[in-house]
Design a protein around this motif. Structure first.
Motif, PDB file in Angstrom:
ATOM      1  N   ARG A  77      23.903 -45.880 -41.178  1.00 47.42           N
ATOM      2  CA  ARG A  77      24.915 -46.670 -40.455  1.00 47.42           C
ATOM      3  C   ARG A  77      26.115 -45.819 -40.047  1.00 47.42           C
ATOM      4  NH1 ARG A  77      23.373 -50.418 -44.392  1.00 47.42           N
ATOM      5  NH2 ARG A  77      25.125 -49.888 -45.721  1.00 47.42           N
ATOM      6  N   GLU A  78      26.382 -44.740 -40.802  1.00 47.37           N
ATOM      7  CA  GLU A  78      27.547 -43.907 -40.510  1.00 47.37           C
ATOM      8  C   GLU A  78      27.251 -42.755 -39.550  1.00 47.37           C
ATOM      9  OE1 GLU A  78      28.797 -42.699 -44.376  1.00 47.37           O
ATOM     10  OE2 GLU A  78      29.739 -44.640 -44.825  1.00 47.37           O
ATOM     11  N   ILE A  79      25.984 -42.544 -39.220  1.00 50.57           N
ATOM     12  CA  ILE A  79      25.633 -41.444 -38.311  1.00 50.57           C
ATOM     13  C   ILE A  79      26.202 -41.730 -36.927  1.00 50.57           C
ATOM     14  CG2 ILE A  79      23.725 -40.352 -37.065  1.00 50.57           C
ATOM     15  CD1 ILE A  79      22.063 -40.563 -39.576  1.00 50.57           C
ATOM     16  N   GLU A  80      26.790 -40.701 -36.349  1.00 52.95           N
ATOM     17  CA  GLU A  80      27.353 -40.806 -35.010  1.00 52.95           C
ATOM     18  C   GLU A  80      26.497 -39.957 -34.072  1.00 52.95           C
ATOM     19  OE1 GLU A  80      31.599 -39.883 -32.814  1.00 52.95           O
ATOM     20  OE2 GLU A  80      31.488 -39.915 -34.981  1.00 52.95           O
ATOM     21  N   PRO A  81      26.087 -40.497 -32.944  1.00 51.88           N
ATOM     22  CA  PRO A  81      25.246 -39.713 -32.043  1.00 51.88           C
ATOM     23  C   PRO A  81      25.985 -38.500 -31.491  1.00 51.88           C
ATOM     24  CG  PRO A  81      25.818 -41.822 -31.042  1.00 51.88           C
ATOM     25  CD  PRO A  81      26.353 -41.833 -32.433  1.00 51.88           C
ATOM     26  N   ARG A  82      25.226 -37.405 -31.294  1.00 53.45           N
ATOM     27  CA  ARG A  82      25.818 -36.187 -30.736  1.00 53.45           C
ATOM     28  C   ARG A  82      26.386 -36.429 -29.339  1.00 53.45           C
ATOM     29  NH1 ARG A  82      20.762 -32.528 -32.285  1.00 53.45           N
ATOM     30  NH2 ARG A  82      19.824 -34.357 -31.406  1.00 53.45           N
ATOM     31  N   THR A  83      25.813 -37.396 -28.650  1.00 51.80           N
ATOM     32  CA  THR A  83      26.258 -37.657 -27.284  1.00 51.80           C
ATOM     33  C   THR A  83      27.665 -38.241 -27.235  1.00 51.80           C
ATOM     34  OG1 THR A  83      25.179 -39.815 -27.348  1.00 51.80           O
ATOM     35  CG2 THR A  83      23.922 -37.986 -26.426  1.00 51.80           C
ATOM     36  N   SER A  84      28.086 -38.912 -28.304  1.00 51.10           N
ATOM     37  CA  SER A  84      29.414 -39.530 -28.295  1.00 51.10           C
ATOM     38  C   SER A  84      30.530 -38.505 -28.489  1.00 51.10           C
ATOM     39  CB  SER A  84      29.513 -40.613 -29.373  1.00 51.10           C
ATOM     40  OG  SER A  84      29.434 -40.031 -30.657  1.00 51.10           O
ATOM     41  N   THR A  85      30.188 -37.333 -29.002  1.00 48.33           N
ATOM     42  CA  THR A  85      31.207 -36.311 -29.239  1.00 48.33           C
ATOM     43  C   THR A  85      31.284 -35.284 -28.112  1.00 48.33           C
ATOM     44  OG1 THR A  85      29.676 -34.891 -30.461  1.00 48.33           O
ATOM     45  CG2 THR A  85      30.919 -36.540 -31.734  1.00 48.33           C
ATOM     46  N   ALA A  86      30.446 -35.444 -27.089  1.00 51.13           N
ATOM     47  CA  ALA A  86      30.410 -34.462 -25.999  1.00 51.13           C
ATOM     48  C   ALA A  86      31.690 -34.495 -25.178  1.00 51.13           C
ATOM     49  CB  ALA A  86      29.210 -34.730 -25.100  1.00 51.13           C
ATOM     50  N   ASP A  87      32.100 -33.295 -24.719  1.00 52.46           N
ATOM     51  CA  ASP A  87      33.268 -33.181 -23.846  1.00 52.46           C
ATOM     52  C   ASP A  87      32.947 -33.646 -22.433  1.00 52.46           C
ATOM     53  OD1 ASP A  87      34.652 -31.967 -25.953  1.00 52.46           O
ATOM     54  OD2 ASP A  87      34.018 -29.959 -25.332  1.00 52.46           O
ATOM     55  N   ARG A  88      31.725 -33.364 -22.003  1.00 48.61           N
ATOM     56  CA  ARG A  88      31.330 -33.766 -20.650  1.00 48.61           C
ATOM     57  C   ARG A  88      29.813 -33.898 -20.574  1.00 48.61           C
ATOM     58  NH1 ARG A  88      32.052 -28.040 -19.765  1.00 48.61           N
ATOM     59  NH2 ARG A  88      30.344 -27.208 -18.546  1.00 48.61           N
ATOM     60  N   VAL A  89      29.359 -34.570 -19.521  1.00 50.94           N
ATOM     61  CA  VAL A  89      27.944 -34.761 -19.273  1.00 50.94           C
ATOM     62  C   VAL A  89      27.636 -34.172 -17.903  1.00 50.94           C
ATOM     63  CG1 VAL A  89      26.079 -36.433 -19.030  1.00 50.94           C
ATOM     64  CG2 VAL A  89      27.939 -36.877 -20.638  1.00 50.94           C
ATOM     65  N   VAL A  90      26.614 -33.333 -17.847  1.00 50.75           N
ATOM     66  CA  VAL A  90      26.232 -32.678 -16.607  1.00 50.75           C
ATOM     67  C   VAL A  90      24.841 -33.157 -16.209  1.00 50.75           C
ATOM     68  CG1 VAL A  90      25.836 -30.443 -15.503  1.00 50.75           C
ATOM     69  CG2 VAL A  90      27.561 -30.645 -17.301  1.00 50.75           C
ATOM     70  N   GLN A  91      24.694 -33.541 -14.953  1.00 49.09           N
ATOM     71  CA  GLN A  91      23.366 -33.931 -14.468  1.00 49.09           C
ATOM     72  C   GLN A  91      22.578 -32.678 -14.135  1.00 49.09           C
ATOM     73  OE1 GLN A  91      24.408 -36.796 -11.332  1.00 49.09           O
ATOM     74  NE2 GLN A  91      23.282 -38.275 -12.557  1.00 49.09           N
ATOM     75  N   SER A  92      21.297 -32.684 -14.492  1.00 48.81           N
ATOM     76  CA  SER A  92      20.449 -31.528 -14.252  1.00 48.81           C
ATOM     77  C   SER A  92      19.026 -32.000 -13.995  1.00 48.81           C
ATOM     78  CB  SER A  92      20.494 -30.585 -15.465  1.00 48.81           C
ATOM     79  OG  SER A  92      19.770 -29.405 -15.191  1.00 48.81           O
ATOM     80  N   VAL A  93      18.127 -31.041 -13.831  1.00 52.41           N
ATOM     81  CA  VAL A  93      16.714 -31.321 -13.624  1.00 52.41           C
ATOM     82  C   VAL A  93      15.934 -30.556 -14.679  1.00 52.41           C
ATOM     83  CG1 VAL A  93      14.788 -31.096 -12.004  1.00 52.41           C
ATOM     84  CG2 VAL A  93      17.062 -31.644 -11.151  1.00 52.41           C
ATOM     85  N   CYS A  94      14.937 -31.187 -15.237  1.00 51.20           N
ATOM     86  CA  CYS A  94      14.107 -30.556 -16.272  1.00 51.20           C
ATOM     87  C   CYS A  94      13.469 -29.286 -15.714  1.00 51.20           C
ATOM     88  CB  CYS A  94      13.037 -31.540 -16.736  1.00 51.20           C
ATOM     89  SG  CYS A  94      11.955 -30.859 -18.002  1.00 51.20           S
ATOM     90  N   PRO A  95      13.474 -28.198 -16.490  1.00 48.47           N
ATOM     91  CA  PRO A  95      12.954 -26.922 -15.991  1.00 48.47           C
ATOM     92  C   PRO A  95      11.451 -26.732 -16.158  1.00 48.47           C
ATOM     93  CG  PRO A  95      13.875 -26.601 -18.152  1.00 48.47           C
ATOM     94  CD  PRO A  95      14.129 -28.043 -17.790  1.00 48.47           C
ATOM     95  N   TYR A  96      10.740 -27.685 -16.732  1.00 47.47           N
ATOM     96  CA  TYR A  96       9.370 -27.406 -17.143  1.00 47.47           C
ATOM     97  C   TYR A  96       8.284 -27.596 -16.091  1.00 47.47           C
ATOM     98  CZ  TYR A  96      10.628 -26.358 -21.874  1.00 47.47           C
ATOM     99  OH  TYR A  96      11.141 -25.760 -22.984  1.00 47.47           O
TER     100      TYR A  96
END
Length: 187
Positions: A32-51
């Protein structure tokens, strides 16, 4: 604090009405106390999968100039927020401690790799490309017909390259006289 039978997950399920065990009754305090890594991000960058050549959209979460998480982009008309296992694990491609960050070269007959300068590596590749092109050059066939091609070089494009990169590789190898040009997407 001592754990009592009232704290057991099955008892919590029955007390709270969470009979299938899919709610908070089966979560530990730590969960219950785990915080997602995404909530602590400074910014979000759109990209395309490289695979592969599909081009699934990705949202790259960055904190302190380091990639902390990569997820599917819900706004992508191609993938609609979904990623295959390789795309979902692409954060490891960026942050792997075994990721090579320098050009390595192993001389013919050598058993070990050694780091070399990037410009030196580019010059080596260009020199070998031109030597192979010249060694395999065919100006005319047996009947005297003009060929102007080389059998000394070939290209196999990969699905990790996007359409633009494969287009430029095709143009480069065609201009160099290569006729053996293929792409993994067609294989």
């Amino acid at each position: 604090m001592a754990i009592t039978p009232l704290d057991w997950p099955v008892v919590r399920q029955l007390r709270t009405g969470d009979y299938l065990g899919r709610g908070k009754s089966v979560q530990s305090k730590r969960t219950r106390e785990i915080e997602p890594r995404t909530s602590t991000a400074d910014r979000v960058v759109q990209s395309v999968c490289p695979y592969c050549a599909v081009g699934c959209g990705q949202r790259v979460f960055v904190k302190d100039e380091k990639v902390v998480q990569i997820e599917g982009d819900k706004d992508s008309p191609i993938s609609r927020g979904r990623l295959c296992p390789k795309g979902a694990a692409s954060e490891q491609l960026v942050n792997s401690p075994s990721r090579q960050k320098q050009v390595l070269y192993r001389a013919p007959g050598a058993s070990d790799w050694r780091p070399i300068d990037r410009d030196e590596a580019i010059d080596m590749v260009a020199d070998r490309f031109m030597a192979s092109r010249a060694a395999g050059w065919q100006e005319h066939d047996e009947q005297g017909r003009r060929l102007r091609r080389t059998m000394g070089i070939a290209a196999l494009g990969g699905a990790t390259l996007d359409n633009e990169e494969n287009y430029l590789i095709k143009k480069l190898f065609t201009a160099a006289g290569a006729i053996q040009i293929e792409n993994q997407a067609r294989v």
